[in-house]
Design a protein around this motif. Structure first.
Motif, PDB file in Angstrom:
ATOM      1  N   THR A  48       0.855  -1.186   0.000  1.00  0.00           N
ATOM      2  CA  THR A  48       0.000   0.000   0.000  1.00  0.00           C
ATOM      3  C   THR A  48       0.891   1.235   0.000  1.00  0.00           C
ATOM      4  OG1 THR A  48      -0.126   0.138   2.418  1.00  0.00           O
ATOM      5  CG2 THR A  48      -1.753  -1.254   1.313  1.00  0.00           C
ATOM      6  N   SER A  58      -3.957  -0.454   4.776  1.00  0.00           N
ATOM      7  CA  SER A  58      -3.716  -1.806   5.281  1.00  0.00           C
ATOM      8  C   SER A  58      -3.687  -2.806   4.133  1.00  0.00           C
ATOM      9  CB  SER A  58      -4.814  -2.210   6.277  1.00  0.00           C
ATOM     10  OG  SER A  58      -4.831  -1.354   7.394  1.00  0.00           O
ATOM     11  N   LEU A  59      -3.077  -3.947   4.387  1.00  0.00           N
ATOM     12  CA  LEU A  59      -3.054  -5.042   3.415  1.00  0.00           C
ATOM     13  C   LEU A  59      -3.730  -6.237   4.068  1.00  0.00           C
ATOM     14  CD1 LEU A  59      -2.086  -6.165   0.687  1.00  0.00           C
ATOM     15  CD2 LEU A  59       0.046  -6.831   1.801  1.00  0.00           C
ATOM     16  N   SER A  60      -4.818  -6.693   3.472  1.00  0.00           N
ATOM     17  CA  SER A  60      -5.622  -7.741   4.074  1.00  0.00           C
ATOM     18  C   SER A  60      -5.706  -8.945   3.138  1.00  0.00           C
ATOM     19  CB  SER A  60      -7.038  -7.220   4.370  1.00  0.00           C
ATOM     20  OG  SER A  60      -7.870  -8.247   4.881  1.00  0.00           O
ATOM     21  N   SER A  62      -7.661 -12.521   3.126  1.00  0.00           N
ATOM     22  CA  SER A  62      -8.692 -13.275   3.852  1.00  0.00           C
ATOM     23  C   SER A  62      -9.460 -14.161   2.892  1.00  0.00           C
ATOM     24  CB  SER A  62      -9.652 -12.324   4.574  1.00  0.00           C
ATOM     25  OG  SER A  62     -10.339 -11.504   3.649  1.00  0.00           O
TER      26      SER A  62
END
Length: 278
Positions: A48, A58-60, A62
């Protein structure tokens, strides 16, 4: 891009299916076609942007939830190497110039019982260590080493238990910090004292114990049980020869018998040292 509003959004979504699995989204770099030693496949960078006045993005990563089956897993793996060392996985939290550095948090999932963090042998795929909310278990290893150039501290709010089938070795090390105290007989009740310690020093009530005469001392001590081993020995003579001829443990106290084996009376109080082993 936007001068005063938010920048544009990039969204990559695979296709939906009415009665089967949705489509797969794949993002990769091409294989290296060159034959020279420096021909590497391309890097894949996910990051990011920086921010001057607020929190950076943020880096998510999932997976989706599932109503009737297991939810999807996340797998992070490094490719195999044929002739050199395998690649590493580095997890690094952020540094902070004016605050506390970031943490790395490993959290198992909640459920009928909480999930755990497992360490797997790459050769056998068997677990050799498990850390959970109630267990720190590395019994899958023949030996485990914990070392420090300074101090290693283990604490427990209630009881700490050490057990080993072949015994516990202190490694020929100096042991100190043992629980101890001191008290004088008869401070409150004649012939008695209270000292709730695993070891200590007892000062006699009498200062002129006659030759061949005896003292009976009752040491009340919550560390003592019926099966305790209580070792008592004179630590100062008081100008005579006090000899401990009995130390009888009971629940919460020990009865100590002392006799002056000298041919004359003591000239001062004598002291005894004791040690309780349970």
């Amino acid at each position: 891009s936007g001068a005063s509003a938010g920048g544009g959004l990039i969204s990559i979504t695979s296709g939906i299916s009415d009665d089967s699995s949705s489509g797969t989204a794949s993002l990769k770099t091409a294989d290296a076609a060159g034959s020279s030693a420096g021909s590497s496949s391309g890097n894949l960078n996910l990051s990011t942007g920086s921010s001057a006045y607020s929190t950076s993005g943020s880096l998510s990563l999932s997976t989706g939830s599932s109503a009737s089956a297991s939810s999807g897993s996340i797998s992070v793996s490094v490719g195999n190497s044929v002739s050199t060392d395998g690649g590493a996985i580095n997890l690094t939290a952020g540094s902070a110039t004016g605050g506390v550095g970031g943490s790395i948090i490993l959290q198992g999932g909640s459920g009928t019982s909480s999930g755990s963090v497992r360490f797997v042998n790459p050769a056998t795929s068997a677990n050799f260590g498990v850390i959970s909310d109630s267990t720190f278990d590395f019994s899958g290893q023949s030996s485990v080493s914990m070392s420090s150039t300074g101090t290693v501290e283990l604490t427990a709010s209630s009881t700490m238990t050490f057990s080993a089938s072949n015994g516990i070795s202190m490694g020929d090390s100096h042991i100190f910090g043992y629980e101890k105290g001191s008290e004088t007989v008869g401070t409150i009740v004649p012939g008695e004292l209270t000292l709730n310690k695993m070891s200590g020093t007892i000062t006699s009530e009498s200062t002129n114990l006659a030759a061949s005469a005896s003292d009976t001392i009752t040491l009340y001590n919550s560390r003592v049980g019926v099966s305790s081993l209580v070792m008592v020995t004179p630590s100062s003579a008081g100008g005579c020869k006090p000899v401990v001829y009995e130390a009888v443990p009971s629940s919460g106290y020990v009865t100590i018998g002392v006799q002056n084996m000298a041919s004359s009376a003591c000239t001062s109080a004598y002291t005894l040292s004791f040690w309780v082993v349970n």
